[in-house]
Design an enzyme around this catalytic site. Structure first.
Site, PDB file in Angstrom:
ATOM      1  N   HIS A   1       0.845  -1.197   0.000  1.00 17.68           N
ATOM      2  CA  HIS A   1       0.000   0.000   0.000  1.00 17.68           C
ATOM      3  C   HIS A   1       0.881   1.247   0.000  1.00 17.68           C
ATOM      4  O   HIS A   1       0.670   2.174  -0.804  1.00 17.68           O
ATOM      5  CB  HIS A   1      -0.905  -0.031   1.230  1.00 17.68           C
ATOM      6  CG  HIS A   1      -1.745   1.196   1.418  1.00 17.68           C
ATOM      7  ND1 HIS A   1      -3.087   1.219   1.152  1.00 17.68           N
ATOM      8  CD2 HIS A   1      -1.429   2.439   1.868  1.00 17.68           C
ATOM      9  CE1 HIS A   1      -3.572   2.428   1.409  1.00 17.68           C
ATOM     10  NE2 HIS A   1      -2.572   3.183   1.861  1.00 17.68           N
ATOM     11  N   GLU A   2       1.880   1.282   0.869  1.00 14.00           N
ATOM     12  CA  GLU A   2       2.746   2.461   0.950  1.00 14.00           C
ATOM     13  C   GLU A   2       3.607   2.610  -0.295  1.00 14.00           C
ATOM     14  O   GLU A   2       3.861   3.728  -0.759  1.00 14.00           O
ATOM     15  CB  GLU A   2       3.635   2.373   2.198  1.00 14.00           C
ATOM     16  CG  GLU A   2       2.900   2.148   3.505  1.00 14.00           C
ATOM     17  CD  GLU A   2       1.783   3.149   3.750  1.00 14.00           C
ATOM     18  OE1 GLU A   2       1.906   4.310   3.325  1.00 14.00           O
ATOM     19  OE2 GLU A   2       0.771   2.765   4.368  1.00 14.00           O
TER      20      GLU A   2
ATOM     21  N   HIS B   1       1.691   4.207  -3.030  1.00 16.37           N
ATOM     22  CA  HIS B   1       1.580   5.658  -2.850  1.00 16.37           C
ATOM     23  C   HIS B   1       2.699   6.417  -3.559  1.00 16.37           C
ATOM     24  O   HIS B   1       2.548   7.622  -3.832  1.00 16.37           O
ATOM     25  CB  HIS B   1       1.636   6.005  -1.358  1.00 16.37           C
ATOM     26  CG  HIS B   1       0.307   6.050  -0.686  1.00 16.37           C
ATOM     27  ND1 HIS B   1      -0.734   6.822  -1.146  1.00 16.37           N
ATOM     28  CD2 HIS B   1      -0.135   5.431   0.448  1.00 16.37           C
ATOM     29  CE1 HIS B   1      -1.763   6.675  -0.322  1.00 16.37           C
ATOM     30  NE2 HIS B   1      -1.439   5.837   0.643  1.00 16.37           N
TER      31      HIS B   1
ATOM     32  N   GLU C   1      -5.640   7.331  -1.277  1.00 12.79           N
ATOM     33  CA  GLU C   1      -5.820   6.145  -0.437  1.00 12.79           C
ATOM     34  C   GLU C   1      -6.591   5.031  -1.139  1.00 12.79           C
ATOM     35  O   GLU C   1      -6.307   3.851  -0.935  1.00 12.79           O
ATOM     36  CB  GLU C   1      -6.511   6.536   0.865  1.00 12.79           C
ATOM     37  CG  GLU C   1      -5.764   7.578   1.690  1.00 12.79           C
ATOM     38  CD  GLU C   1      -4.364   7.141   2.079  1.00 12.79           C
ATOM     39  OE1 GLU C   1      -4.033   5.937   1.980  1.00 12.79           O
ATOM     40  OE2 GLU C   1      -3.576   8.019   2.485  1.00 12.79           O
TER      41      GLU C   1
END
Length: 988
Positions: free
Chosen positions: A354-355, A358, A377
């Site tokens: 997820h990070e 980003h 997000e």
């Protein structure tokens, strides 16, 4: 992150109105010039767009190694005047000793030292946290087109919470010393705590960062190190200049950490951690290298920095923060990818991915304002699953997506304030609040829907176009929609569709709606038409462009998930089978929303449901497992609101489950079974219902729990807990024997199940709960004796207290309540507030306990009323007063009121009124359900359960079996369940 059991408890308490008290907020005064009233009148909280930062030079100096939390800073900002103005406005918060100089730059010689502007001063507005630079005499000092160099020196103070620049202490076991580490958290509005800046995402700029720190420490920041200059006890580390980025991504860490690194495709990735944890990051490093390369290939856009560091910290804002080039993690999230528990390992891998996602979604392309947090997000959430699925298909993470993301998104309205995905906010608290389930989970589901609806390849091409076009820039949602629109019009299969030019309108109908659509599919079997109806799940006047696709008995293809038809945003729409290009016979089944890729509920007419039920009973595998699960998820709102036309068809759908070997549908079925079990509790149909469910669940339970291997995928592990809970809840003898035996070994033999069978992590609570469900009197007495000699700070002790809530024995429950809250209790097991919260939880989670708890309150209200939280508990559970018991409730309520007045007691909230609508609120729905369906269910079950197929309604002997070859499964402590779960404070 919370443990699963703790998360459930916290969500329950939040939903029931129990809130945590706010913690103290650290503040540092900002020393500035006295505000000028004419400058501070009715200002917007948004920065004006008159000036813009072109570049920052940020110098931070700290003596954190000495335990000195002060830091000094110098910020030099080159500013362009875009519209003539009399002020330069930027942010600063909790910064002191501010000194400002301003020079006019020559556009032809920007590096030359410009003319000093000597008639300026500055004003601070604490409401907006604006630092305002303006002339001593009010006039239009700054002309459009001019450039200035603003230099600000200041001091600040590090805090202990992850906001701005903060510190944490590490104990070094080798030399028995304390080492202090400094780190940053700038998102969303905390950069202004570190340095004066234009602290809004739209003001992107280049940053040149220089840090002065102890020579015994090292520093990392967004970019690679440019130069390290040692000057005795202090070292100055200078970093390369960043590409344009938003302030919320500025990051650095000063520490004694060590690292492991790997370079692939020109990108060096490193895992930084305390020296004692260095080797724990190898799996995280391997995963990061694979994921960055996979994302580059998937979107056709290279990672844009030369390095990406992953830093494990003792304290972090949430589990992780996606700073560009320097992701910070809470250490237990990053350094546990090698843990033996598969569920935790996979969840941490998804979190890391997820990070990393980003780095493209949010970092390379940023939202122009916090209204569009979902663009960051939602994309990072969804594509972390997509990319993990590509790298590790064996983990079936898209099944996990349905359970961990979609289920929450479908039910978010039950627990959280409802708002659209795109939602304007302005204040700092409101900005924090949009980092919620809507921006993460709902947005991820909407993105998934259009990923499928617009053809997966076409959608990804649109996202690639978006990333390339707006790299190093900021966007609104329309920029995203337009990039997808261009790709849709290039798709030969889609460009001829009537909706092909309407991507903006289609997606806006989802990003600006609050609720969730329910699509009713009603077949007219006489004239071969289908009427489509849409309504909001909460009857709000909202309508959507809804992508539909179809599978049928004659065309059972579930693999093609693109939109075959977009239902326009109207309440009702009727089309012929020919218009929908469908071939359907009268008894054929029809399924809408293949693989549940669309984010909406689908309801069918009863005849079509009967046709689906027939197919499931004949050959359920012809219908995709996701759609088998969706049938029960989609029916859930109707069942819970008593809107189901016929309960018979629901039970006909249930019948096929004895053949269901895929665990995906079972997770959805479990919720419906539990709902029916609660509603039927105490009726004549209840024992028949449990007998019916035992028949359904037995084959799956025996398949899953009659083998020694624990090599299941993560989704299987989670579904196993659902199966176990369901089977024991309906008193299946094999389940009760299994859990009882394991609990017996944990409680009385002190087996260390966790180290031997770590895959049971997700099942700790359920095994213990079900294992003590029917303890004998002798076993219960032994357990109580053990509690009296057990360390009350141990996880084992908490496990026992927590698991006993599940007992079905009224006698044991009475003893348990006296232990927790009785005359001889001094709140040694739980403190006063925890005990009242916990009693509310026991009441709502254990149907058998409710009458005992009412009786206990009736006999002990004078004792319980000593707690200022008692009235809150009493008011809470009055929602479950049955109609037939309201006269008893009125008497009890009157007695409590009289006692409170007599003793001059002051509860936290007023006692509920006898005629309040809350009294019996939760029971009214159940009573209406029974009035409408109990006889129908009873008759159906009597007909279905022939005498030859009947079972004993009571479980087999619960004595521990000897000579079993079953594994002694893991039941470790529920991580100090009660105290930690009840005291934890939720943070974003």
């Amino acid at each position: 992150m919370l443990t699963p059991c703790a998360s459930i408890i916290i969500v329950l308490f939040a939903a029931l109105g129990w809130s945590q008290e706010a913690g103290a907020v650290e503040t540092v005064e900002t020393a500035t010039t006295t505000p000028s009233p004419h400058l501070l009148s009715t200002r917007s909280l948004r920065l004006p767009n008159d000036t813009y930062p072109l570049s920052y030079q940020l110098d931070i100096s700290t003596n954190i190694h000495l335990g000195d939390w002060r830091f000094s800073g110098n910020t030099t900002i080159d500013i362009e005047i875009r519209r003539s103005t009399n002020e330069i406005v930027l942010h600063a918060k909790n910064l002191s000793d501010i000194q400002i100089t301003l020079r006019l730059l020559d556009p032809q010689m920007p590096e030359a030292l410009g003319e000093l502007v000597d008639d300026i001063t500055h004003t601070y507005d604490p409401h907006t946290t604006f630092l305002i630079v303006h002339p001593l005499v009010n006039y239009q000092a700054f002309e459009a087109g001019q450039r200035y160099r603003l230099h600000i020196s200041y001091t600040g103070l590090m805090g202990t919470r992850p906001k701005g620049l903060y510190w944490m202490a590490y104990e070094e076991p080798l030399n028995n010393q304390t080492v202090y580490v400094a780190a940053t958290q700038s998102e969303p509005t905390y950069a202004r705590l570190i340095f004066p800046c234009y602290d809004e995402p739209a003001f992107k700029s280049n940053y040149s960062i220089r840090l002065t720190h102890s020579s015994s420490l090292m520093a990392v920041s967004n970019m690679p190190v440019l130069e390290v200059l040692n000057r005795g006890e202090l070292t100055t580390t200078t970093f390369q200049t960043t590409p344009p980025m938003s302030t919320y991504l500025v990051a650095f860490v000063i520490s004694n950490f060590e690292h492991i690194s790997e370079t692939y495709r020109g990108v060096t990735q490193s895992i930084y951690s305390s020296p004692t944890s260095k080797d724990k990051g190898r799996l995280a490093l391997k995963n990061a290298v694979l994921t960055v390369a996979a994302l580059e290939d998937y979107f056709g856009v290279k990672y844009s920095l030369p390095k990406l560091d992953h830093v494990a910290l003792k304290k972090n804002q949430g589990a992780a923060m996606e700073n560009w080039g320097l992701i910070t993690f809470r250490d237990d999230s990053l350094l546990s990818l090698d843990v033996t528990d598969k569920h935790k390992r996979l969840k941490n891998k998804l979190m890391q991915n997820h990070e990393i996602s980003h780095q493209w979604f949010g970092n390379l392309v940023s939202p122009e304002w916090w209204s569009y947090v979902w663009i960051n997000e939602g994309f990072a959430t969804y594509f972390s699953y997509v990319i993990t699925d590509l790298l590790h298909p064996e983990d079936r993470v898209m099944d996990i997506f349905i359970r961990d993301e979609a289920e929450h998104a479908y039910s978010y309205s039950s627990f959280f304030d409802v708002r659209p995905m795109t939602y304007y906010v302005e204040t700092e608290p409101d900005i924090m609040h949009v980092f919620d389930i809507i921006s993460y989970k709902r947005a991820a589901c909407v993105i998934k829907m259009f990923h499928h609806a617009f053809h997966q390849k076409t959608f990804v091409q649109g996202i690639s176009r978006y990333l390339k076009k707006f790299q190093y820039s900021v966007v609104s949602e329309q920029d995203l929609f337009d990039a997808i629109q261009e790709s849709v019009l290039e798709d030969v299969q889609l460009q001829q569709q009537s909706w092909a030019h309407m991507v903006r309108d289609i997606m806006l109908s989802w990003t600006h709606s609050e609720w969730l659509p329910i699509v009713s599919v009603i077949r007219n079997y006489e004239n071969d038409t289908i009427t489509l109806r849409q309504r909001s799940i909460h009857s709000k006047s909202e309508h959507w462009w809804i992508p539909l696709n179809f599978a049928s008995a004659q065309s059972p293809s579930f693999e093609h998930t693109h939109a075959e038809y977009f239902m326009p945003p109207v309440m009702e729409h009727t089309l012929s089978l020919e218009e929908l290009q469908l071939q359907l016979g009268g008894r054929d089944w029809l399924i809408v929303n293949k693989q549940q890729t669309g984010f909406y509920h689908v309801l069918y007419d009863t005849d079509n449901l009967q046709a689906i039920a027939r197919q499931l009973q004949q050959n359920h595998s012809l219908i995709h497992a996701m759609n088998r699960a969706a049938l029960f998820q989609d029916l859930a709102p109707l069942i819970e609101r008593n809107e189901l036309e016929s309960v018979d068809v629901l039970f006909e759908l249930f019948k096929y489950l004895k053949f269901e070997d895929d665990l995906t549908p079972w997770s959805q079925v479990a919720n419906t079974i539990e709902f029916l079990d609660c509603n039927l509790y105490g009726t004549t149909a209840h024992s028949l219902f449990k007998q019916f469910v035992r028949r359904l669940v037995a084959p799956t339970f025996l398949r899953l729990f009659n083998k020694d291997d624990t090599g299941e995928a993560t989704m299987d592990i989670l579904a196993r807990s659902d199966i176990l809970h369901m089977a024991c809840r309906v008193d299946m003898p094999e389940c009760l024997d299994y859990t009882h035996r394991l609990a017996h070994e944990y409680i009385f033999k002190n087996n260390n199940f966790e180290s031997d069978y770590p895959d049971y992590y997700a099942m700790h609570d359920i095994i213990l709960c079900m294992g003590v469900r029917h303890l004998s009197d002798e076993e219960f007495g032994r357990l109580i004796d053990l509690l009296n000699v057990t360390d009350r700070n141990s996880a084992y002790y908490d496990d026992m207290i927590y698991s006993l809530r599940c007992t079905q024995s009224h006698q044991h429950m009475r003893h348990y309540l006296n232990l927790l809250l009785g005359e001889n209790s001094t709140y040694t097991l739980l403190n006063e507030r925890e005990a009242m919260m916990y009693l509310s939880y026991v009441f709502k989670s254990n149907m058998a306990a409710r009458s005992v708890i009412w009786h206990f309150i009736d006999h002990n209200y004078k004792l319980l009323a000593r707690s200022t939280f008692f009235v809150q508990l009493f008011n809470d559970i009055t929602e479950f007063v049955p109609e037939r018991q309201k006269h008893h409730f009125a008497t009890l309520r009157q007695n409590i009121d009289m006692y409170l007045q007599l003793e001059h007691l002051s509860p936290k909230q007023p006692l509920i009124s006898i005629d309040s609508r809350r009294v019996g609120k939760k029971m009214r729905n159940s009573e209406q359900f029974l009035e409408k369906f109990e006889r129908q269910i009873h008759n159906w079950l009597l007909k279905e359960l022939s005498p030859n197929g009947s079972e004993n309604t009571y479980a087999a002997s619960l004595s521990v079996a000897n000579g079993s070859n079953r594994p002694a499964s893991l039941l470790s402590a529920a991580s100090k369940m009660v105290r930690s779960a009840l005291r934890v404070k939720l943070q974003f």
